[in-house]
Design a protein around this motif. Structure first.
Motif, short mmCIF file in Angstrom:
data_model
loop_
_atom_site.label_atom_id
_atom_site.label_comp_id
_atom_site.label_asym_id
_atom_site.label_seq_id
_atom_site.Cartn_x
_atom_site.Cartn_y
_atom_site.Cartn_z
N ASP A 52 -148.51 13.90 24.51
CA ASP A 52 -148.61 13.94 23.05
C ASP A 52 -148.46 12.59 22.37
O ASP A 52 -148.31 12.53 21.16
N LYS A 53 -148.49 11.51 23.10
CA LYS A 53 -148.39 10.19 22.48
C LYS A 53 -149.80 9.73 22.14
O LYS A 53 -150.65 9.57 23.01
N ARG A 54 -150.06 9.52 20.85
CA ARG A 54 -151.40 9.17 20.40
C ARG A 54 -151.43 7.74 19.90
O ARG A 54 -150.55 7.32 19.14
N CYS A 55 -152.43 7.01 20.33
CA CYS A 55 -152.63 5.64 19.89
C CYS A 55 -154.05 5.51 19.34
O CYS A 55 -155.01 5.86 20.02
N GLN A 56 -154.15 5.02 18.12
CA GLN A 56 -155.46 4.78 17.52
C GLN A 56 -155.61 3.29 17.28
O GLN A 56 -154.74 2.65 16.69
N VAL A 57 -156.70 2.73 17.76
CA VAL A 57 -156.98 1.31 17.61
C VAL A 57 -158.22 1.14 16.75
O VAL A 57 -159.24 1.77 17.01
N GLU A 58 -158.11 0.31 15.72
CA GLU A 58 -159.26 0.00 14.88
C GLU A 58 -159.49 -1.50 14.94
O GLU A 58 -158.61 -2.30 14.62
N LEU A 59 -160.67 -1.88 15.42
CA LEU A 59 -161.05 -3.28 15.48
C LEU A 59 -162.06 -3.55 14.38
O LEU A 59 -163.14 -2.95 14.37
N ARG A 60 -161.71 -4.41 13.46
CA ARG A 60 -162.62 -4.74 12.36
C ARG A 60 -163.32 -6.04 12.69
O ARG A 60 -162.69 -7.06 12.94
N THR A 61 -164.63 -5.99 12.68
CA THR A 61 -165.42 -7.17 13.02
C THR A 61 -166.06 -7.75 11.77
O THR A 61 -166.11 -7.09 10.72
N ASP A 62 -166.56 -8.95 11.92
CA ASP A 62 -167.22 -9.59 10.78
C ASP A 62 -168.60 -9.00 10.52
O ASP A 62 -168.95 -8.70 9.41
N GLY A 63 -169.37 -8.80 11.59
CA GLY A 63 -170.74 -8.37 11.39
C GLY A 63 -171.06 -6.96 11.81
O GLY A 63 -171.99 -6.35 11.30
N ALA A 64 -170.29 -6.37 12.74
CA ALA A 64 -170.65 -5.07 13.29
C ALA A 64 -169.87 -3.90 12.68
O ALA A 64 -169.98 -2.79 13.16
N GLY A 65 -169.09 -4.15 11.65
CA GLY A 65 -168.32 -3.07 11.05
C GLY A 65 -167.01 -2.85 11.79
O GLY A 65 -166.44 -3.78 12.34
N SER A 66 -166.55 -1.60 11.83
CA SER A 66 -165.30 -1.28 12.49
C SER A 66 -165.53 -0.40 13.71
O SER A 66 -166.43 0.43 13.72
N VAL A 67 -164.68 -0.58 14.70
CA VAL A 67 -164.67 0.26 15.90
C VAL A 67 -163.33 0.97 15.91
O VAL A 67 -162.29 0.31 15.90
N VAL A 68 -163.35 2.31 15.89
CA VAL A 68 -162.12 3.09 15.89
C VAL A 68 -162.11 3.99 17.13
O VAL A 68 -163.04 4.74 17.36
N VAL A 69 -161.03 3.87 17.92
CA VAL A 69 -160.88 4.64 19.15
C VAL A 69 -159.46 5.17 19.22
O VAL A 69 -158.52 4.46 18.88
N ALA A 70 -159.32 6.43 19.64
CA ALA A 70 -157.99 7.03 19.81
C ALA A 70 -157.83 7.50 21.25
O ALA A 70 -158.80 7.86 21.91
N SER A 71 -156.59 7.49 21.71
CA SER A 71 -156.27 7.95 23.06
C SER A 71 -154.95 8.70 23.02
O SER A 71 -154.03 8.32 22.30
N VAL A 72 -154.87 9.78 23.81
CA VAL A 72 -153.65 10.57 23.91
C VAL A 72 -153.19 10.54 25.36
O VAL A 72 -153.98 10.75 26.27
N ALA A 73 -151.90 10.27 25.58
CA ALA A 73 -151.35 10.20 26.93
C ALA A 73 -149.89 10.66 26.90
O ALA A 73 -149.34 10.98 25.84
#
Length: 113
Positions: A52-73
């Motif tokens: 039940d431990k959730r981690c969400q990572v959002e990488l904001r780039t200059d040209g490609a927008g944002s990348v949002v990924v979540a993982s549960v472990a």
């Protein structure tokens, strides 16, 4: 690169330094592409335990927008590492697509002349 860490869980906030080090290490080769990374950690089930431990990572780039990924472990470190790995793979895929299309455009332009 700016690294933001958000969590309300007391154990997760103990991981603030580790999280920042891991983000900087994983993004060391693509840091020029990502000026800002945001990591959110949460405990989905609360005190009941389990996976039940959730981690969400959002990488904001200059040209490609944002990348949002979540993982549960089952633990914070695994959730963080899995989310970072998936986010970087996705970011590299986006970057390669963009550079491939630029190369194709250059070839077309050079062949038209």
């Amino acid at each position: 690169m700016q690294v933001l860490f958000k969590s309300r869980h007391p154990q997760a906030t103990d991981l603030r330094d580790l999280t920042e080090r891991r983000v900087r290490f994983v993004l060391r080769r693509v840091g020029w592409l990502v000026p800002r990374a945001e990591v959110q950690m949460s405990d989905v089930n609360g005190p009941r335990g389990g996976i039940d431990k959730r981690c969400q990572v959002e990488l904001r780039t200059d040209g490609a927008g944002s990348v949002v990924v979540a993982s549960v472990a089952s633990d914070w470190r695994t959730a963080l590492d899995n989310a970072l790995a998936r986010a970087v793979r996705f970011l590299m895929r986006l970057w390669r697509r963009g550079s491939d299309s630029r190369r194709m455009r250059q070839r077309l332009i050079s062949h038209e002349r």
